[in-house]
Design an enzyme around this catalytic site. Structure first.
Site, mmCIF file in Angstrom:
data_model
loop_
_atom_site.group_PDB
_atom_site.id
_atom_site.type_symbol
_atom_site.label_atom_id
_atom_site.label_comp_id
_atom_site.label_asym_id
_atom_site.label_seq_id
_atom_site.Cartn_x
_atom_site.Cartn_y
_atom_site.Cartn_z
ATOM 1 N N CYS A 171 52.642 72.291 28.760
ATOM 2 C CA CYS A 171 51.313 72.149 28.172
ATOM 3 C C CYS A 171 50.224 71.837 29.191
ATOM 4 O O CYS A 171 49.046 71.741 28.818
ATOM 5 C CB CYS A 171 51.338 71.079 27.089
ATOM 6 S SG CYS A 171 52.462 71.494 25.736
ATOM 7 N N HIS B 255 43.646 65.076 26.308
ATOM 8 C CA HIS B 255 44.767 65.890 25.848
ATOM 9 C C HIS B 255 44.862 65.740 24.324
ATOM 10 O O HIS B 255 44.974 66.736 23.612
ATOM 11 C CB HIS B 255 46.066 65.458 26.526
ATOM 12 C CG HIS B 255 47.239 66.294 26.149
ATOM 13 N ND1 HIS B 255 47.375 67.606 26.541
ATOM 14 C CD2 HIS B 255 48.336 66.026 25.406
ATOM 15 C CE1 HIS B 255 48.501 68.107 26.065
ATOM 16 N NE2 HIS B 255 49.101 67.162 25.357
ATOM 17 N N GLU C 83 47.959 58.221 26.675
ATOM 18 C CA GLU C 83 46.743 58.722 27.312
ATOM 19 C C GLU C 83 45.642 57.669 27.315
ATOM 20 O O GLU C 83 44.915 57.524 28.307
ATOM 21 C CB GLU C 83 46.282 59.974 26.569
ATOM 22 C CG GLU C 83 45.060 60.624 27.154
ATOM 23 C CD GLU C 83 44.718 61.923 26.471
ATOM 24 O OE1 GLU C 83 43.946 62.696 27.055
ATOM 25 O OE2 GLU C 83 45.216 62.174 25.348
ATOM 26 N N LYS D 255 41.559 69.540 20.185
ATOM 27 C CA LYS D 255 42.758 69.951 19.444
ATOM 28 C C LYS D 255 42.643 69.604 17.968
ATOM 29 O O LYS D 255 43.350 70.173 17.134
ATOM 30 C CB LYS D 255 44.011 69.297 20.046
ATOM 31 C CG LYS D 255 44.407 69.825 21.419
ATOM 32 C CD LYS D 255 45.703 69.198 21.898
ATOM 33 C CE LYS D 255 46.119 69.682 23.281
ATOM 34 N NZ LYS D 255 45.257 69.135 24.358
ATOM 35 N N HIS E 132 46.956 72.875 19.059
ATOM 36 C CA HIS E 132 47.537 72.738 20.391
ATOM 37 C C HIS E 132 48.237 74.049 20.756
ATOM 38 O O HIS E 132 49.337 74.338 20.277
ATOM 39 C CB HIS E 132 48.532 71.585 20.395
ATOM 40 C CG HIS E 132 49.086 71.240 21.742
ATOM 41 N ND1 HIS E 132 48.790 71.962 22.883
ATOM 42 C CD2 HIS E 132 49.943 70.246 22.140
ATOM 43 C CE1 HIS E 132 49.421 71.423 23.908
ATOM 44 N NE2 HIS E 132 50.119 70.383 23.477
ATOM 45 N N PHE F 89 55.515 68.465 28.133
ATOM 46 C CA PHE F 89 56.948 68.220 28.127
ATOM 47 C C PHE F 89 57.525 68.574 29.502
ATOM 48 O O PHE F 89 57.147 69.555 30.115
ATOM 49 C CB PHE F 89 57.627 69.071 27.060
ATOM 50 C CG PHE F 89 57.444 68.557 25.654
ATOM 51 C CD1 PHE F 89 56.807 67.359 25.404
ATOM 52 C CD2 PHE F 89 57.908 69.288 24.573
ATOM 53 C CE1 PHE F 89 56.643 66.880 24.114
ATOM 54 C CE2 PHE F 89 57.753 68.833 23.268
ATOM 55 C CZ PHE F 89 57.122 67.630 23.045
#
Length: 418
Positions: A169, A309, A320, A341, A346, A405
């Protein structure tokens, strides 16, 4: 003299909007593009919602051969590329093809076409041994993510450094960061960069169903993506593409280009911890932020806006928040930080570049996009997350961060320092 990379053009294909102007209008209005999945029958899936792009490749100028050859995410890229080149006004024929590069990102590549072809070759899974004679002659293009950059290189005639970045991502941030480094290192004078993804397919959706990472708010898809909200329950899958044209700053000035901003700093770090888990304290993301600011020769207090994010999972949002506090110190509580998002979902590897396009537009217009659906803030996410309504302010230095990830943590700093 230090070589610097500047943005001279952007193109966007996003859920709810094709084209940068429509995209920005949607974001600043706080409209969400999340809905029930229509690209396949999601019956039986835990999460049956997504942020889909309403997209007709022929209507957007692709010919029959391109439509047959290109997977959906590559089609997105071709359309975003055309817009970015037109926006930039970059006379590619005036540059040596050996000084023209490509750096594109994708996390899952040709998932859509691979699944479609498997269904065909296996008779919808009835046959264990597939029939390769029924495969499309373009199937190989779906197997290798490198085909994305290969297609872009062919479209623009690039013979310089060409690469595909696949870091989950953070791919969309990393692709742009590496593109800027190619210019800084004198490997190219122009780099076409960005990222694309079309993961709204049964196999990709099933992967995230299995780990319960996606939202199951199927009865209210419009409000399902809720970053930093106490009632969030996972991210909403998205798709799309964004392309940026980067040029060496002095050459862009000489040709009279409309320089949108500078790609001032980039950094990425791994957490060497867990494939999907995150350390709460956010040390690695904080390190990426401070390194990117150092490379940009900017201080924490210079940052005007943080593009989060903000995936809408409890783990990520809290990680975050703590990382930004660690990196920006007291300034973290003064700077607005929002997640788009909440509106476009996403889109895995594509989202970093889509978010950077939003950052460029935030600088252009003096507007911070909101975090939609943020009605009940998580008390552990206690920064200024710009709930519900866009905010007008001057944005000279913008920070965009990403988490992926595999433990990837990335940060890009854009500024007006040209």
């Amino acid at each position: 003299m230090r070589r610097e990379a500047v943005v001279t053009g952007i193109g966007v294909v996003a859920p709810g909007a094709v084209g940068a102007t429509a995209f920005w209008d949607m974001l600043t209005a706080g409209r969400t593009a999340t809905r029930a999945v229509t690209l396949f029958d999601p019956a039986g899936f835990r999460s049956r919602i997504a942020a889909e792009v309403d997209f007709d490749p022929a209507a957007h100028g692709l010919d029959e051969e391109q439509i047959a050859r290109m997977d959906r995410y590559v089609q997105f890229t071709a359309v975003a590329l055309a817009e970015a080149l037109a926006d930039s006004g970059t006379p590619l024929e005036g540059f040596s093809p050996w000084r023209l590069g490509v750096s594109m990102g994708t996390a899952v590549g040709g998932t859509t076409l691979l699944e479609k072809e498997y269904v065909t070759m296996s008779r919808s899974g009835a046959d264990w041994v597939v029939d390769p004679s029924s495969a499309s002659p373009h199937l190989y293009r779906a197997l290798t993510p490198s085909m994305l950059s290969g297609e872009v290189a062919e479209l623009v005639g690039a013979r310089g450094p060409v690469q595909t970045v696949s870091t989950g991502c953070t791919s969309g941030l990393d692709a742009v960061g590496y593109a800027a480094q190619a210019i800084e290192d004198d490997l190219a004078d122009v780099v076409v960069t960005g990222a694309a993804e079309s993961p709204i397919s049964p196999i990709a959706m099933a992967c995230f169903d299995a780990i319960k990472a996606t939202s199951d708010s199927n009865d209210d898809p419009e409000h399902a993506s809720r970053p930093f909200d106490r009632h969030r329950n996972g991210f909403v899958m998205g798709e799309g593409a964004a392309v940026l044209v980067l040029e060496e700053a002095s050459a862009a000035k000489r040709r009279g280009a409309d320089i949108r901003c500078r790609v001032a700093g980039f950094a990425n770090h791994g957490n060497a911890f867990h494939m999907t888990g995150l350390r709460r304290e956010g040390t690695e993301m904080a390190r990426a932020i401070t390194t990117a600011l150092d490379r940009a020769r900017r201080s924490a207090e210079d940052v005007d806006y943080v593009n989060a994010h903000g995936s809408g999972t409890v783990q990520n949002d809290r990680h975050e928040t703590d990382a930004v506090k660690r990196a920006l110190g007291a300034h973290a509580r003064r700077v607005p930080m929002s997640s788009i998002k909440s509106m476009v979902g996403h889109s895995l590897g594509a989202i970093g570049s889509i978010e950077l396009a939003a950052c460029v537009l935030a600088m252009d217009t003096g507007v911070v996009p909101p975090t939609a659906n943020l009605t009940t803030p998580d008390p552990e996410c206690d920064l200024d997350h710009v709930p519900l309504t866009a905010r007008e302010q001057r944005n000279d230095v913008v920070l965009s961060v990403g988490s992926g990830f595999g433990g990837f943590q990335s940060a890009v700093v854009l500024d007006r320092g040209v």
